[in-house]
Design a protein around this motif. Structure first.
Motif, mmCIF file in Angstrom:
data_model
loop_
_atom_site.group_PDB
_atom_site.id
_atom_site.type_symbol
_atom_site.label_atom_id
_atom_site.label_comp_id
_atom_site.label_asym_id
_atom_site.label_seq_id
_atom_site.Cartn_x
_atom_site.Cartn_y
_atom_site.Cartn_z
ATOM 1 N N TYR A 129 -11.250 77.156 58.479
ATOM 2 C CA TYR A 129 -10.146 77.909 59.351
ATOM 3 C C TYR A 129 -9.035 77.392 59.827
ATOM 4 C CZ TYR A 129 -14.058 81.525 59.364
ATOM 5 O OH TYR A 129 -14.854 82.301 58.847
ATOM 6 N N VAL A 130 -9.114 76.210 59.991
ATOM 7 C CA VAL A 130 -7.941 75.660 60.462
ATOM 8 C C VAL A 130 -6.936 74.897 59.579
ATOM 9 C CG1 VAL A 130 -7.065 73.752 62.413
ATOM 10 C CG2 VAL A 130 -9.070 75.245 62.816
ATOM 11 N N GLY A 131 -7.603 74.041 58.840
ATOM 12 C CA GLY A 131 -6.808 73.265 57.908
ATOM 13 C C GLY A 131 -6.478 73.482 56.264
ATOM 14 N N SER A 132 -7.150 74.739 55.779
ATOM 15 C CA SER A 132 -7.127 75.355 54.589
ATOM 16 C C SER A 132 -6.016 76.170 54.014
ATOM 17 C CB SER A 132 -8.615 75.282 54.364
ATOM 18 O OG SER A 132 -9.051 76.560 54.937
ATOM 19 N N ASP A 133 -5.279 76.481 54.665
ATOM 20 C CA ASP A 133 -4.144 77.503 54.286
ATOM 21 C C ASP A 133 -3.708 77.302 52.654
ATOM 22 O OD1 ASP A 133 -4.358 78.340 56.633
ATOM 23 O OD2 ASP A 133 -2.212 77.711 57.308
ATOM 24 N N ALA A 134 -3.601 76.155 52.033
ATOM 25 C CA ALA A 134 -3.089 75.880 50.739
ATOM 26 C C ALA A 134 -4.136 76.303 49.911
ATOM 27 C CB ALA A 134 -2.746 74.430 50.669
ATOM 28 N N GLU A 135 -5.487 75.946 50.288
ATOM 29 C CA GLU A 135 -6.508 76.307 49.540
ATOM 30 C C GLU A 135 -6.879 77.840 49.386
ATOM 31 O OE1 GLU A 135 -11.344 75.185 48.817
ATOM 32 O OE2 GLU A 135 -10.162 74.399 50.575
ATOM 33 N N GLU A 136 -6.717 78.748 50.538
ATOM 34 C CA GLU A 136 -6.846 79.677 50.806
ATOM 35 C C GLU A 136 -5.732 80.606 49.887
ATOM 36 O OE1 GLU A 136 -9.158 82.313 52.291
ATOM 37 O OE2 GLU A 136 -10.223 80.762 51.995
ATOM 38 N N ASP A 137 -4.791 80.127 49.967
ATOM 39 C CA ASP A 137 -3.521 80.535 49.207
ATOM 40 C C ASP A 137 -3.932 80.721 47.701
ATOM 41 O OD1 ASP A 137 -2.299 81.509 51.310
ATOM 42 O OD2 ASP A 137 -0.887 79.765 51.418
ATOM 43 N N ALA A 138 -4.592 79.399 47.542
ATOM 44 C CA ALA A 138 -4.735 79.212 45.954
ATOM 45 C C ALA A 138 -5.880 80.353 45.339
ATOM 46 C CB ALA A 138 -5.241 77.785 45.728
ATOM 47 N N TYR A 139 -6.749 80.565 46.312
ATOM 48 C CA TYR A 139 -7.885 81.433 45.747
ATOM 49 C C TYR A 139 -7.107 82.706 45.695
ATOM 50 C CZ TYR A 139 -11.708 78.045 46.863
ATOM 51 O OH TYR A 139 -12.425 77.207 47.054
ATOM 52 N N LYS A 140 -6.390 83.199 46.495
ATOM 53 C CA LYS A 140 -5.738 84.610 46.679
ATOM 54 C C LYS A 140 -4.730 84.681 45.354
ATOM 55 C CE LYS A 140 -2.621 85.638 49.603
ATOM 56 N NZ LYS A 140 -1.839 85.986 51.049
ATOM 57 N N GLU A 141 -4.253 83.641 45.283
ATOM 58 C CA GLU A 141 -3.035 83.659 44.064
ATOM 59 C C GLU A 141 -3.694 83.857 42.880
ATOM 60 O OE1 GLU A 141 0.446 80.754 41.933
ATOM 61 O OE2 GLU A 141 -0.536 80.351 43.914
#
Length: 261
Positions: free
Chosen positions: A97-109
């Motif tokens: 929740y705090v430090g994975s914006d890049a990973e979340e963006d990768a999943y969405k992409e």
């Protein structure tokens, strides 16, 4: 020196001020390691720059560290559920929740790219293909996760074939599910809260992943069936294994037909 004796009224006033302060202090100090998920909203795929009539579903989630956090979450959200986390789980979800914006963006992409790929029969050149992905990602900046994949793909089918599965707005169509490169619908989390979200928004058709053959009692299908029964939700839930299954259902929709019981 003569000592001063506090009156009863002053003692009561001090207590009235002190007790809430003590309670607040304890709420902050007492640790809690929990994840929460709460009923969210449905949003039209048109918000993502897609000329379609269907909706994707999102919920609110996060972690709490003390009872004061839990109290505020309870006040802010409807149909909120708390899950206790052990130390390892808490560390994982904190990073999530705090430090994975890049990973979340990768999943969405990835799920957006898959949705465009599966529906891209009318997109000719590679740069047009990538432009469409970039445009959807740009418009979806405020949303996280990859569970919008299926509904993005259905919206693209509407856009590319100039069709309106909502029958000019007479049907509210929503759903959840990731999308793989071959058009397979993947499992997601927070099924219960997404069903609550769909019911609260008077959704007529709600797609979920058809995954019971793979995950059994832990599948999205099994959980959805249990939630519908226990919560007595009046909701037409349609499990689909592929994008083609969803499109076939929409093209042959009969009002009132319920597939999950």
């Amino acid at each position: 020196m003569k000592s001063m004796k506090l009156s009863k009224e002053i003692k009561i006033s001090i207590a009235l001020v002190a007790v809430p302060l003590v309670i607040s202090f304890l709420l902050i100090l007492l640790p809690v390691q929990e994840e929460y998920t709460a009923r969210g909203e449905i949003a039209p795929v048109s918000d993502l720059g897609i000329n379609g009539s269907v909706h994707f579903t999102y919920v609110y989630s996060g972690i709490i560290e003390n009872y004061l956090d839990k109290f505020y979450v309870f006040l802010e959200f409807d149909d909120v559920e708390f899950i206790t986390l052990d130390d390892d789980e808490y560390e994982f979800y904190t990073e999530y929740y705090v430090g994975s914006d890049a990973e979340e963006d990768a999943y969405k992409e990835q799920t957006v790219a898959n949705a465009v790929h599966v529906t891209a029969s009318e997109i000719g050149e590679e740069d047009v293909f990538q432009d469409k992905i970039d445009d959807i990602l740009y418009h979806s900046a405020e949303y996280y996760g990859d569970s919008m994949g299926l509904m993005v793909a259905i919206g693209l089918v509407e856009e590319m074939n100039n069709v309106d599965y909502s029958r000019h707005g007479s049907l509210t169509i929503a759903g959840t599910g990731t999308l793989e490169y071959d058009g397979t619908v993947g499992s997601i989390g927070a099924v219960k809260q997404k069903l609550f979200t769909a019911a609260a928004n008077d959704v007529d058709i709600f797609f979920i992943p058809k995954d019971e053959d793979i995950y059994g009692m832990y599948s999205n299908e099994s959980e959805a069936r249990q939630v519908l029964r226990e919560e007595n939700l009046d909701l037409n839930v349609v499990p689909v294994e592929t994008l083609d299954d969803a499109i076939e259902y929409l093209e042959n929709y009969d009002t009132g037909k319920v597939l999950l019981q």
